[in-house]
Design a protein around this motif. Structure first.
Motif, PDB file in Angstrom:
ATOM      1  N   ILE A   1      -6.711  -1.886   3.433  1.00 21.36           N
ATOM      2  CA  ILE A   1      -6.234  -3.140   2.828  1.00 21.36           C
ATOM      3  C   ILE A   1      -4.790  -2.931   2.401  1.00 21.36           C
ATOM      4  CG2 ILE A   1      -6.518  -4.774   0.902  1.00 21.36           C
ATOM      5  CD1 ILE A   1      -9.484  -3.813   0.808  1.00 21.36           C
ATOM      6  N   PHE A   2      -3.956  -3.879   2.760  1.00 18.82           N
ATOM      7  CA  PHE A   2      -2.553  -3.811   2.393  1.00 18.82           C
ATOM      8  C   PHE A   2      -2.258  -4.969   1.443  1.00 18.82           C
ATOM      9  CE2 PHE A   2       1.897  -5.027   3.438  1.00 18.82           C
ATOM     10  CZ  PHE A   2       2.507  -3.908   2.896  1.00 18.82           C
TER      11      PHE A   2
ATOM     12  N   SER B   1       0.726  -6.875  -0.801  1.00 18.94           N
ATOM     13  CA  SER B   1       2.172  -6.994  -0.951  1.00 18.94           C
ATOM     14  C   SER B   1       2.476  -7.853  -2.182  1.00 18.94           C
ATOM     15  CB  SER B   1       2.721  -7.628   0.333  1.00 18.94           C
ATOM     16  OG  SER B   1       4.076  -7.935   0.150  1.00 18.94           O
TER      17      SER B   1
ATOM     18  N   VAL C   1       5.558  -9.231  -4.679  1.00 17.50           N
ATOM     19  CA  VAL C   1       7.003  -9.428  -4.848  1.00 17.50           C
ATOM     20  C   VAL C   1       7.244  -9.965  -6.263  1.00 17.50           C
ATOM     21  CG1 VAL C   1       9.096 -10.518  -3.971  1.00 17.50           C
ATOM     22  CG2 VAL C   1       7.225  -9.952  -2.394  1.00 17.50           C
TER      23      VAL C   1
ATOM     24  N   ALA D   1       7.249 -13.393  -7.758  1.00 13.09           N
ATOM     25  CA  ALA D   1       8.250 -14.243  -7.119  1.00 13.09           C
ATOM     26  C   ALA D   1       7.634 -15.000  -5.947  1.00 13.09           C
ATOM     27  CB  ALA D   1       9.419 -13.397  -6.638  1.00 13.09           C
TER      28      ALA D   1
ATOM     29  N   GLU E   1       0.209 -11.194  -1.286  1.00 12.07           N
ATOM     30  CA  GLU E   1      -0.368 -11.267   0.065  1.00 12.07           C
ATOM     31  C   GLU E   1      -1.307 -10.088   0.295  1.00 12.07           C
ATOM     32  OE1 GLU E   1       1.344 -11.892   3.705  1.00 12.07           O
ATOM     33  OE2 GLU E   1       2.695 -13.489   3.083  1.00 12.07           O
TER      34      GLU E   1
ATOM     35  N   ILE F   1      -3.599  -8.185   3.395  1.00 15.75           N
ATOM     36  CA  ILE F   1      -3.940  -8.071   4.819  1.00 15.75           C
ATOM     37  C   ILE F   1      -4.997  -6.982   4.948  1.00 15.75           C
ATOM     38  CG2 ILE F   1      -3.074  -7.426   7.102  1.00 15.75           C
ATOM     39  CD1 ILE F   1      -0.317  -8.468   6.251  1.00 15.75           C
TER      40      ILE F   1
ATOM     41  N   LYS G   1      -3.332   0.161   0.205  1.00 16.55           N
ATOM     42  CA  LYS G   1      -1.909   0.465   0.080  1.00 16.55           C
ATOM     43  C   LYS G   1      -1.244  -0.744  -0.566  1.00 16.55           C
ATOM     44  CE  LYS G   1      -1.807   4.264   2.683  1.00 16.55           C
ATOM     45  NZ  LYS G   1      -1.208   5.531   2.255  1.00 16.55           N
ATOM     46  N   VAL G   2      -0.477  -0.500  -1.605  1.00 13.73           N
ATOM     47  CA  VAL G   2       0.162  -1.606  -2.311  1.00 13.73           C
ATOM     48  C   VAL G   2       1.673  -1.433  -2.229  1.00 13.73           C
ATOM     49  CG1 VAL G   2       0.377  -2.823  -4.513  1.00 13.73           C
ATOM     50  CG2 VAL G   2      -1.808  -1.751  -3.868  1.00 13.73           C
ATOM     51  N   SER G   3       2.335  -2.477  -1.828  1.00 13.60           N
ATOM     52  CA  SER G   3       3.797  -2.451  -1.823  1.00 13.60           C
ATOM     53  C   SER G   3       4.285  -3.395  -2.929  1.00 13.60           C
ATOM     54  CB  SER G   3       4.283  -2.897  -0.435  1.00 13.60           C
ATOM     55  OG  SER G   3       5.438  -3.675  -0.531  1.00 13.60           O
ATOM     56  N   VAL G   4       5.075  -2.862  -3.851  1.00 12.11           N
ATOM     57  CA  VAL G   4       5.654  -3.692  -4.906  1.00 12.11           C
ATOM     58  C   VAL G   4       7.159  -3.769  -4.653  1.00 12.11           C
ATOM     59  CG1 VAL G   4       6.102  -3.940  -7.371  1.00 12.11           C
ATOM     60  CG2 VAL G   4       3.874  -3.074  -6.593  1.00 12.11           C
ATOM     61  N   VAL G   5       7.630  -4.985  -4.387  1.00  9.70           N
ATOM     62  CA  VAL G   5       9.048  -5.172  -4.094  1.00  9.70           C
ATOM     63  C   VAL G   5       9.656  -5.983  -5.232  1.00  9.70           C
ATOM     64  CG1 VAL G   5      10.699  -6.289  -2.535  1.00  9.70           C
ATOM     65  CG2 VAL G   5       8.699  -5.086  -1.607  1.00  9.70           C
ATOM     66  N   ARG G   6      10.832  -5.533  -5.707  1.00  4.83           N
ATOM     67  CA  ARG G   6      11.515  -6.321  -6.744  1.00  4.83           C
ATOM     68  C   ARG G   6      12.700  -7.058  -6.155  1.00  4.83           C
ATOM     69  NH1 ARG G   6      10.990  -2.401 -11.791  1.00  4.83           N
ATOM     70  NH2 ARG G   6      11.155  -1.008 -10.018  1.00  4.83           N
ATOM     71  N   VAL G   7      12.831  -8.328  -6.492  1.00  2.00           N
ATOM     72  CA  VAL G   7      13.988  -9.102  -5.998  1.00  2.00           C
ATOM     73  C   VAL G   7      14.777  -9.629  -7.191  1.00  2.00           C
ATOM     74  CG1 VAL G   7      12.932  -9.765  -3.831  1.00  2.00           C
ATOM     75  CG2 VAL G   7      12.578 -11.204  -5.840  1.00  2.00           C
TER      76      VAL G   7
END
Lengths: 555, 555
Positions: free
Chosen positions: B473-474, B476, B478, B486, B490, B492, B549-555
């Motif tokens: 499991i992915f 995402s 933001v 933001a 998501e 997947i 897997k977790v992706s944390v993106v900062r904008v």
């Protein structure tokens, strides 16, 4: 309309396998009686098959019985011929679809009760306990459980009498004239059934490739006794957890040589408890727990344990790895594999045998000596059953295609002219008239995945199989309102060789950069462009095309 | 310092297997001569093993020869005993690490040349072609390729003479006094070698569990001839692509009955071409291509093809599925499996046999009739070789632990007192004195993954195996500068049952929401919180813990 058509259609007896023709295991057979638009159904057996390597993460496979579920108002019951997993193991999973009464012998009822309890269904399923030899009626089906011999207590063949014809459904059987336990093969009754006339014999094909007769359990018992008598160190016997005859044999061999008996393996304990609840194995005395093993002198102990198929978590596998918490064996000890290796388990069994060799432990298997005999009929036994029953027609079941074909050829050689091999989902008319493939029903497989039932064909196992070959790459793209990157592209891989990330990330960045801004606004299109580009880059370097998933988020 | 120590250390002959003791395949043996701090090395064989289901996506496994690579200045050469994949198949992968001359017979050189060409190494590798019977010297090693019999052209045993002692390294062999092709077993020379004295026999253990003697190729040829003579329809013979004796046998049987011969399978064509380049199989006439099969009458054709191990893309598998572009078989035709099923391939072979049964095609296998004989020595042959060579000591090689142990026991029964079973990586002193395990060298396995060589232990196959059980499991996330989302989170999934996404997404959202804003700034900590929460939710519903897997993106 039904009433009108019903009058036009002939009353027939039909046979519909939903599992059990074309592969070993997962037995599920349906008999239908009446006109084609108003058939009354009986289900015989509802078993599981164990998962294969091709379906990773799947331990148990079930037949898809949706066709009968849709007809359940006309389903009169499920009869279980015996308690093996491949005949009974799917009941706790699929009964909620059927909601019908379940008929089985006392021993099978004990084994089933454990499974229903685990599934929380023990209060709901109406289990009707029928002793071996019982006669009973379910709708148009007159039924009789005829005693046979096999490798589990209370195996039965099922006589099915309908207005259209009489069928003997053999179940799993062999001819053992000197079984260790049980009533034995009821030859007299089978001959009587033959005297009254049998239209169709639906018959076990598992061992049709072998000539002659299977050795008796008594022969196996004699050899095991002899081997145990000569053993100087510890003895461990591993066999199928449900093989009570063999368990009784091992127990007697131990008692005869003054050895205490230690049981390891929950499934074997369950069998023994179920048997004792039915009045079997009552004279075997106290059976010790594995904690007691270490306190007994080597020549005063026998371990009876599970794991004969190489199951990595079973007792003998852990003993062979020398990681069992309570039991350890050493040079001079002996392990008897009182079993055969089921096709597909060769590697696992081999691993255990090799680990035992590393510990310098002696091993006897069914290939070396008469320490196992199959529970299925060889050609000599099949020929005898034909003589007793004298069927007009025969349907081979229980077997892979090559067994079914060989059984057809053998039956024809023995003078049975009308033989037909159905496949799962084929509806065969058994009576009146000759066997004929008249229709097809939907059928398939379900997977038990974790605690869920999922589709077997295009389910998660298929996705995981693909993952297992090529791995997966996730690409996360965050874009601002001007269609520019709002943050660096992130790339996460799993199952991909090290060192590719830089090139893959570059491929993603290039794909993003080379997509004109207006076209970036179509997130799906952008994701596809990046996906293709990353996949191609992986293929260039690695020679494989991984699964690539791209998430495009707009902020 | 070296000079000083060297004088102190005794000169020894040592044996170091880097593959081939403890499993079938991947043979790679090293002999070292000299003092421990300045050994001169010889490598014998450098083979592959085929990948197992436990390592998904891996077709080929190589020995990790890093220990010898580090010593390559002292490596005098690599000698190949014969052309089988498990003795020669790793050369094209690993030679760049060794950069040493390679010595082999003309046939092996032909087979090797094809592989080196594919790898783009044909210009670089110095292959020294040595006819069977050659004597040559590499550093301190006096060598002789002694003719034996096996299941491929030009099999050899290797006599190794050093100042410390003499070793006979058996290679793969059997005793076949009537081979179809080749010079045969050089019994006279082996006896002479015995007369001069052999310190250690390093010996094939593959068939030590079997009593007696292997049937000869001539016996197999006679049966195949007879079966082909009686066949009325088309005949297909499938065997190991490299088994030239068997190919010659099939060709003769076809010619004797006026059948044209059609070859299907690139590997078999390669064998035939290599053989003809060495002057073998020259009288077999024109061998047709598979396109011509369909134009020939059923009783005038024999197909010789690959796929005896059930390889799904090989000719016989595709014929059995009835999807071969040029060849189809039907009722009345016969397929001869002139082979044995290598352990681990049972399911695949079974699938082919079942598909042939569905087409109603007759099949003869090595289990039904004498249409195959192994190329490895049974107990009778081992005992004879011991008599000829009279070794002072014996090291069992080629086999799983249970074979090596059985070989040790057998050799001891036959009066060889000094027997030692090394494991891969063990350094054994062969001479002077009795066999002794004196040291260990690093060893391991490498995987060929796509076109890359990757670690075998903790490499991508291990990750993919895990993926295959539990999926992935992915997630995402933001986040903006205020530590608020933001965009929507998501999610997947791949390899996860349908219908879980909603609950999993909710778990991710809750984990985010319940993390106080200040703590969200630690992206790693936030990712871990979400990961744990999603994983727990999956476990609750599904009963399995997927990779998350977790992706944390900062904008």
């Amino acid at each position: 309309m039904n009433a009108r058509r019903r009058a036009d259609l002939p009353h027939e007896l039909v046979f519909l396998p939903l599992g059990g023709t074309g592969e070993i295991g997962m037995n599920c057979y349906c008999y239908g009686s009446g006109p084609a638009d108003d058939r009354h159904w009986l289900m015989v057996d509802l078993g599981v098959k164990f998962g294969e390597d091709a379906d990773p993460g799947i331990d148990v496979v079930l037949p898809d019985i949706g066709f009968i579920t849709a007809e359940k108002k006309n389903l009169h019951g499920l009869v279980l011929t015996h308690a093996h997993e491949d005949h009974l193991g799917a009941v706790a999973w699929l009964w909620p679809q059927l909601e019908c009464p379940v008929y089985c012998t006392p021993f099978a009822a004990q084994i089933l009760a454990l499974k229903l309890k685990e599934a929380g269904l023990d209060e709901q399923v109406p289990v009707k306990v029928m002793p071996v030899g019982s006669k009973f009626r379910l709708g148009p089906f007159g039924l009789e459980l005829v005693s046979v011999t096999h490798s589990i207590p209370e195996p039965t063949a099922l006589l099915i009498e309908t207005p259209q014809g009489r069928v003997l459904h053999s179940g799993d059987w062999k001819i053992d004239r000197t079984p260790v336990l049980g009533q034995g093969m009821d030859e007299k009754r089978l001959r009587e059934i033959g005297d009254k006339g049998v239209d169709v014999l639906v018959c076990d094909s598992t061992n049709v490739l072998r000539e002659g007769f299977s050795p008796s359990e008594a022969d196996v018992a004699a050899r095991i006794s002899e081997i145990v008598k000569q053993a100087k160190g510890r003895v461990a016997v591993t066999t199928f957890a449900s093989h009570l005859d063999r368990i009784a044999t091992a127990v007697r061999a131990a008692r005869a040589t003054g050895r205490e008996i230690v049981i390891a393996g929950r499934a074997m304990r369950n069998t023994i408890e179920a048997a004792r609840a039915c009045g079997m194995l009552t004279e075997s005395g106290r059976l010790l727990d594995e904690e007691e093993f270490g306190y007994l002198p080597p020549d005063k102990v026998m371990l009876l344990c599970t794991g004969s198929q190489g199951e990595p978590r079973a007792a003998i596998a852990r003993i062979a790895e020398d990681i069992h918490p309570h039991v350890s064996l050493e040079e001079g000890d002996l392990v008897i594999f009182s079993s055969k290796t089921i096709p597909g388990n060769e590697k696992e069994v081999s691993r255990v045998l090799n680990n035992l060799a590393r510990l310098d432990i002696d091993v006897v298997t069914g290939e070396d000596d008469l320490v196992h005999s199959s529970g299925h009929p060889r050609q000599g036994e099949l020929a005898l059953l034909y003589e007793w029953v004298r069927p007009k027609a025969l349907i081979p079941m229980h077997g892979e295609p090559r067994h079914l074909r060989a059984h057809r050829n053998f039956a024809e050689e023995k003078g049975i002219r009308d033989v037909l091999i159905p496949r799962d989902g084929h509806i065969t008319r058994l009576a009146p008239g000759p066997l004929e493939h008249i229709d097809e029903a939907p059928f398939g497989r379900l997977h038990v995945d974790g605690k869920l039932i999922v589709p077997g064909e295009d389910g998660p196992a298929k996705q995981r199989r693909k993952l297992s070959f090529v791995g997966i790459i996730f690409v996360s793209v965050v874009m601002d309102s001007r269609a520019e990157l709002a943050a660096d592209i992130e790339l996460i891989t799993e199952g991909i060789p090290m060192g590719l990330e830089g090139d893959l990330l570059e491929a993603a960045e290039q794909a993003f950069g080379s997509t004109p801004k207006p076209r970036r606004k179509d997130a799906n299109q952008l994701a596809e462009t990046i996906r293709t580009s990353v996949r191609r880059a992986a293929d260039m370097i690695w020679g494989k095309k991984p699964i690539v998933k791209v998430s495009v988020v707009r902020v």
